[in-house]
Structure formats: structure tokens, C-alpha cells
Design a protein around this motif. Structure first.
Motif, PDB file in Angstrom:
ATOM      1  N   LEU A  77      28.065 -17.428  30.126  1.00 38.95           N
ATOM      2  CA  LEU A  77      27.063 -18.368  29.627  1.00 38.95           C
ATOM      3  C   LEU A  77      27.361 -19.826  29.947  1.00 38.95           C
ATOM      4  N   PRO A  79      27.299 -23.422  30.959  1.00 37.01           N
ATOM      5  CA  PRO A  79      28.020 -24.313  30.041  1.00 37.01           C
ATOM      6  C   PRO A  79      27.750 -24.126  28.552  1.00 37.01           C
ATOM      7  N   VAL A  80      27.018 -23.072  28.181  1.00 34.46           N
ATOM      8  CA  VAL A  80      26.772 -22.867  26.750  1.00 34.46           C
ATOM      9  C   VAL A  80      28.097 -22.486  26.081  1.00 34.46           C
ATOM     10  N   PRO A  81      28.499 -23.175  25.021  1.00 33.05           N
ATOM     11  CA  PRO A  81      29.780 -22.861  24.373  1.00 33.05           C
ATOM     12  C   PRO A  81      29.791 -21.440  23.821  1.00 33.05           C
ATOM     13  N   PHE A  84      28.060 -20.166  20.530  1.00 31.96           N
ATOM     14  CA  PHE A  84      26.601 -20.008  20.454  1.00 31.96           C
ATOM     15  C   PHE A  84      26.154 -18.645  20.967  1.00 31.96           C
ATOM     16  N   PRO A  87      24.406 -15.759  18.146  1.00 31.17           N
ATOM     17  CA  PRO A  87      22.984 -15.873  17.795  1.00 31.17           C
ATOM     18  C   PRO A  87      22.066 -15.744  19.007  1.00 31.17           C
ATOM     19  N   LEU A  88      22.541 -16.189  20.195  1.00 29.59           N
ATOM     20  CA  LEU A  88      21.718 -16.057  21.394  1.00 29.59           C
ATOM     21  C   LEU A  88      21.516 -14.578  21.739  1.00 29.59           C
ATOM     22  N   ARG A  91      19.205 -12.594  19.531  1.00 27.39           N
ATOM     23  CA  ARG A  91      17.786 -12.806  19.856  1.00 27.39           C
ATOM     24  C   ARG A  91      17.477 -12.314  21.266  1.00 27.39           C
ATOM     25  N   PHE A  93      18.410 -13.384  24.070  1.00 31.42           N
ATOM     26  CA  PHE A  93      18.156 -14.530  24.953  1.00 31.42           C
ATOM     27  C   PHE A  93      16.664 -14.855  25.055  1.00 31.42           C
ATOM     28  N   GLY A  94      15.877 -14.485  24.028  1.00 34.92           N
ATOM     29  CA  GLY A  94      14.454 -14.778  24.050  1.00 34.92           C
ATOM     30  C   GLY A  94      13.654 -13.825  24.903  1.00 34.92           C
ATOM     31  N   VAL A 118       7.862 -17.864  22.961  1.00 31.79           N
ATOM     32  CA  VAL A 118       8.438 -17.964  24.300  1.00 31.79           C
ATOM     33  C   VAL A 118       7.364 -17.536  25.286  1.00 31.79           C
ATOM     34  N   GLU A 122       8.689 -18.919  30.654  1.00 30.26           N
ATOM     35  CA  GLU A 122      10.051 -19.132  30.130  1.00 30.26           C
ATOM     36  C   GLU A 122      10.865 -17.837  30.220  1.00 30.26           C
ATOM     37  N   ALA A 126      14.260 -17.371  32.306  1.00 26.68           N
ATOM     38  CA  ALA A 126      15.469 -16.846  31.669  1.00 26.68           C
ATOM     39  C   ALA A 126      16.022 -15.669  32.473  1.00 26.68           C
ATOM     40  N   TRP A 129      17.746 -16.939  35.525  1.00 27.40           N
ATOM     41  CA  TRP A 129      19.033 -17.533  35.155  1.00 27.40           C
ATOM     42  C   TRP A 129      20.065 -16.441  34.894  1.00 27.40           C
ATOM     43  N   LEU A 130      19.681 -15.415  34.162  1.00 27.23           N
ATOM     44  CA  LEU A 130      20.612 -14.330  33.832  1.00 27.23           C
ATOM     45  C   LEU A 130      20.979 -13.543  35.079  1.00 27.23           C
TER      46      LEU A 130
END
Lengths: 174, 260
Positions: A77, A79-81, A84, A87-88, A91, A93-94, A118, A122, A126, A129-130
Motif C-alpha cells: 500500500l 505510501p499509505v501507512p 490504515f 479499515p481499508l 471496506r 478498498f471501496g 464510490v 473511482e 482503484a 492502482w491495485l
């Protein structure tokens, strides 16, 4: 002003206590910003040599093979710490349709709030990106597996003894 | 009614006087602290939230009770980057003492806004205390000494109240951490441990294995039960030390700093 300290203390108390009360009674509704520190009030059994951890995990399918490999959230993920990630992933990832958020308050009352919708675009972004992340991890970029699981570790050395899958979802990213 | 209000006002006046005595600091000390604070923030907490503008919008899940909930998604990368650069520059100005008061207020407000979007993934990190205390210090003389463009001295009563308020914020924040723990950790059941629940989570899932952490595994779990009581006592005690006086409050702050 007749009661300056009373007024100041009342305003300050409201500023501090209202968010605290909301965060305590309905943790999912915790306001931001608020002067709060995490409590972490969980407990664990100390009589056994095994400890159970609930965790959310993501798996990629190894390219060219039919096996799954667990992906490191911090690397996948970035730069997502990593904090996080749970919870991502919960969900998805939406990627899944998001129902109205239901908050149960201590005492039984239930509050329903419409979550942010969403859009199709979007979701497409996503997935793109994944897929790029899966490619970068050496995995098949068409599927992503997200599981809620209970990992049993041996307390003395942290060795993973068993994993119980409680919720398993595979997403087609094409 | 008036008698009651007057009585309460008198009690609060005594309490606030006590808090102001406990938390008082001269402008020289505050000026030095400002410089250390600025260097610490630049080295370890340098503002960086622009990365939020590079993740998919489907990740957007802001806290319901926050400004970010009014927005449809993450702000664009360029806006967040501009905000980061402005905030870094403000920290530099605060450190060298240029219009510190205004810079501190603007920095804190910008930080609350950008952090709101950073915490729009479904989890809030609890760093508000750092910026809330800084906001209090904006209303003191921390920008008067050791400053290139010093602030005008503020009304001493305002400065004293601001410092006392900062102390109250720290004490309250710690109280919030100890409150829920007290409800679950205080018991005489030696077969459970709250401290170990926190420790194992960090040790095995977040890889926190530095310094003395491995030694905890060698201690019999039942012996660690005392830490459940110690942690709760410590986290629920700051208001007591705030009212006890400077020496007690400073000792508590020192223990809190060393422990964390």
C-alpha cells in the motif's frame, strides 16, 4: 464579565468532554480534531501458550501458479501507512458497494449515516492502482483476495501455529 | 443561584491560580523550548500529506464528525503539496522566531485541515494533542526571546492561562487513555493481562522488538499483572499532579516522556 473562570471552564470542558463522550459511546463516530489519546483496553488470556490475533490480510495469486501469497500491507500500500490498512481492507478498498454506515451506540441506539458513494470511475481507478501494485509484487494482477482471519501464535517465539479464515473475498480486477 | 455561581467561581479561581502556578514558565525558557520544538518537528514530524492525493478516491472514508466529511474526496496532490510546503516553511519561521504567534496559529489550523484528510482512510491517529498544545503556546511569550522578529509581549494573565490550559490538555488527553483501561484492566484475575494484550500486538504484528521488549517474554505473565494497575494509576493521575504543584507535575511529565 461576572464569572470569567466559570465561563472559561465551561467552554473548555465542553470542548474536551463532548468529543470524549462521543468517542466513548460511539467509537466509529469519533470526531476530528479532538484531544484524545488511544486507550487500547483489550485483554488477553495469559494461562495458555497460544494467543489469537484478529487480522485482515491481503493475498495475491503467484503469477503462473495457483497458489496465494500473503502480501505485506506496508509494501503493497505504500505510501499509505500500514496502520490504515485494516479499515481499508475491511471496506475492500471501496470495490464493493458500500451500504449506509450503521453505528451502534453503547446503550443500544443505532445511527445510520449514508457513506460517500464510490463512482464507477473511482472503482476503475482503484482497480488500476491495485493491479499495478500486484504486478509490482510479482503476482497475477487480475485477482486480489482479502480475508478476515484469526492467527494463532505461540507466545514464546511468535511462531504462527494456525490461521482460521472467517471471511474470504476474491475480487476480479479486470 | 447567584450565591452558588459565586461559590463555584471562587473555587475555579483558586484551581486556575494553582494550575497557573504549576505550569508557569518565563519567556526565556519558552523561547528555548520553541527552538527545540521546531527542530524536533522538522526532524521527526515534518509535515507531509501530499501522498494522500496519489491514492484512489475509492479509499476515501472520512470521519463523520469532521470537516473532511463535507468533501467528496481527497484533495488534489498539488494542493496538498502546497499545504505541506507552507507548513514546513511555517515551522522554520517558528523555529527561528519570525512572527511566531501568527505562524503558530496558522500552522496548527492548516495541520488540522490536512491531517483530517490523512485520517480519511477509516482510522484517526491521535496527534491532536501536539498541535493543541502548540496552539496554546501561541498565546504565550514563546516568540519573544531568541527570535529574529520577536512578537510583542502578551498580557501576562493571558500567557499564564494559556500555559495552564496546555497543562490541562495534556492531563485530559492522558485521562482519556486511562479511562477505558480502568474499566477493563482493573481486576484481580491473574489469568488475563491488559498490558500483555497491548505488548503482544505491537511485538508480533507491528514488529516492535527493540531494546527491552524481548525481555518481557521471559517474565511470568502473572507477574506482569501489576503493570495493569500501574498503567491505569499513571494515566488517571495527571490532574492530581497538576494541582499538586510544579515538582510533582514535572516529575509526572518526566515519567510520561521516558515511558513513551
Amino acid at each position: 464579565m461576572k464569572y470569567p473562570n466559570l465561563l472559561y471552564t465551561t467552554v473548555l470542558s465542553a470542548f474536551l468532554l463532548v468529543p470524549f463522550a462521543i468517542g466513548y459511546l460511539a467509537p466509529t463516530l469519533e470526531p476530528y480534531p479532538a484531544v484524545l489519546l488511544p486507550s487500547g483496553p483489550g485483554r488477553i488470556k495469559t494461562t495458555e501458550d497460544q494467543i489469537d490475533f484478529n487480522r485482515t490480510a491481503i493475498y495475491g495469486r503467484v503469477a503462473g501458479r495457483d497458489t496465494w501469497t500473503r502480501l505485506s500491507p506496508s509494501r503493497f500500500l505504500n505510501p499509505v501507512p500500514p496502520e490504515f490498512f485494516p479499515p481499508l481492507a475491511q471496506r475492500y478498498f471501496g470495490l464493493s458497494p458500500i451500504e449506509p454506515i450503521t453505528h451502534t451506540i453503547k446503550g443500544g441506539a443505532v445511527i445510520r449515516i449514508d457513506a460517500h458513494k464510490v463512482s464507477e470511475e473511482e472503482i476503475r481507478n482503484a482497480k488500476q492502482w491495485l493491479r499495478a501494485r500486484l504486478n509490482g509484487s510479482g503476482c497475477d494482477d487480475s485477482v486480489l483476495r482479502i480475508t478476515q482471519e484469526v492467527a494463532t501464535l505461540r507466545r514464546s517465539d511468535g511462531a504462527e501455529i494456525a490461521v482460521r479464515y472467517q471471511n474470504d473475498k476474491v475480487f476480479d480486477l479486470r | 443561584m447567584t450565591k452558588s455561581l459565586t461559590f463555584v467561581e471562587r473555587i475555579l479561581t483558586i484551581c486556575w491560580q494553582r494550575l497557573e502556578e504549576t505550569c508557569s514558565n518565563d519567556a526565556r525558557s519558552l523561547g528555548l523550548f520553541r527552538i527545540f520544538w521546531g527542530i524536533f518537528v522538522l526532524l521527526f514530524l515534518a509535515p507531509y500529506s501530499a501522498w494522500v492525493g496519489q491514492v484512489p478516491q475509492s479509499f476515501y472514508n472520512p470521519p463523520v464528525l469532521s470537516v473532511a466529511f463535507l468533501f467528496a474526496g481527497f484533495p488534489p496532490y498539488w494542493l496538498l503539496l502546497a499545504g505541506d510546503l507552507v507548513r514546513i516553511w511555517l515551522v522554520v519561521l517558528i523555529t527561528i522566531g519570525v512572527k511566531t504567534r501568527v505562524c503558530t496559529i496558522v500552522l496548527c489550523l492548516l495541520t488540522f485541515i490536512s491531517a483530517n484528510f490523512v485520517y480519511s482512510f477509516g482510522k484517526i491517529n491521535h496527534d491532536t494533542l501536539l498541535w493543541a498544545v502548540a496552539l496554546c503556546l501561541a498565546f504565550t511569550d514563546w516568540g519573544v526571546t531568541y527570535a529574529l522578529v520577536p512578537d510583542r509581549r502578551i498580557n501576562p494573565k493571558v500567557a499564564a492561562r494559556a500555559l495552564a490550559t496546555a497543562g490541562v490538555l495534556i492531563a485530559f488527553a492522558m485521562f482519556t487513555a486511562g479511562f477505558d483501561k480502568a474499566l477493563h484492566w482493573i481486576n484481580f484475575d491473574l489469568s488475563t493481562s491488559g498490558f500483555l494484550s497491548w505488548f503482544y500486538s505491537g511485538y508480533y504484528t507491528l514488529d516492535r522488538k527493540l531494546l527491552l521488549a524481548p525481555f518481557v517474554l521471559k517474565v511470568p505473565p502473572q507477574s506482569i499483572k501489576i503493570l495493569d494497575f500501574a498503567a491505569v494509576a499513571f494515566e488517571l493521575s495527571p490532574f492530581f499532579f497538576l494541582l499538586a504543584g510544579r515538582a510533582g507535575w514535572r516529575a509526572w511529565i518526566l515519567i510520561a516522556t521516558c515511558f513513551h
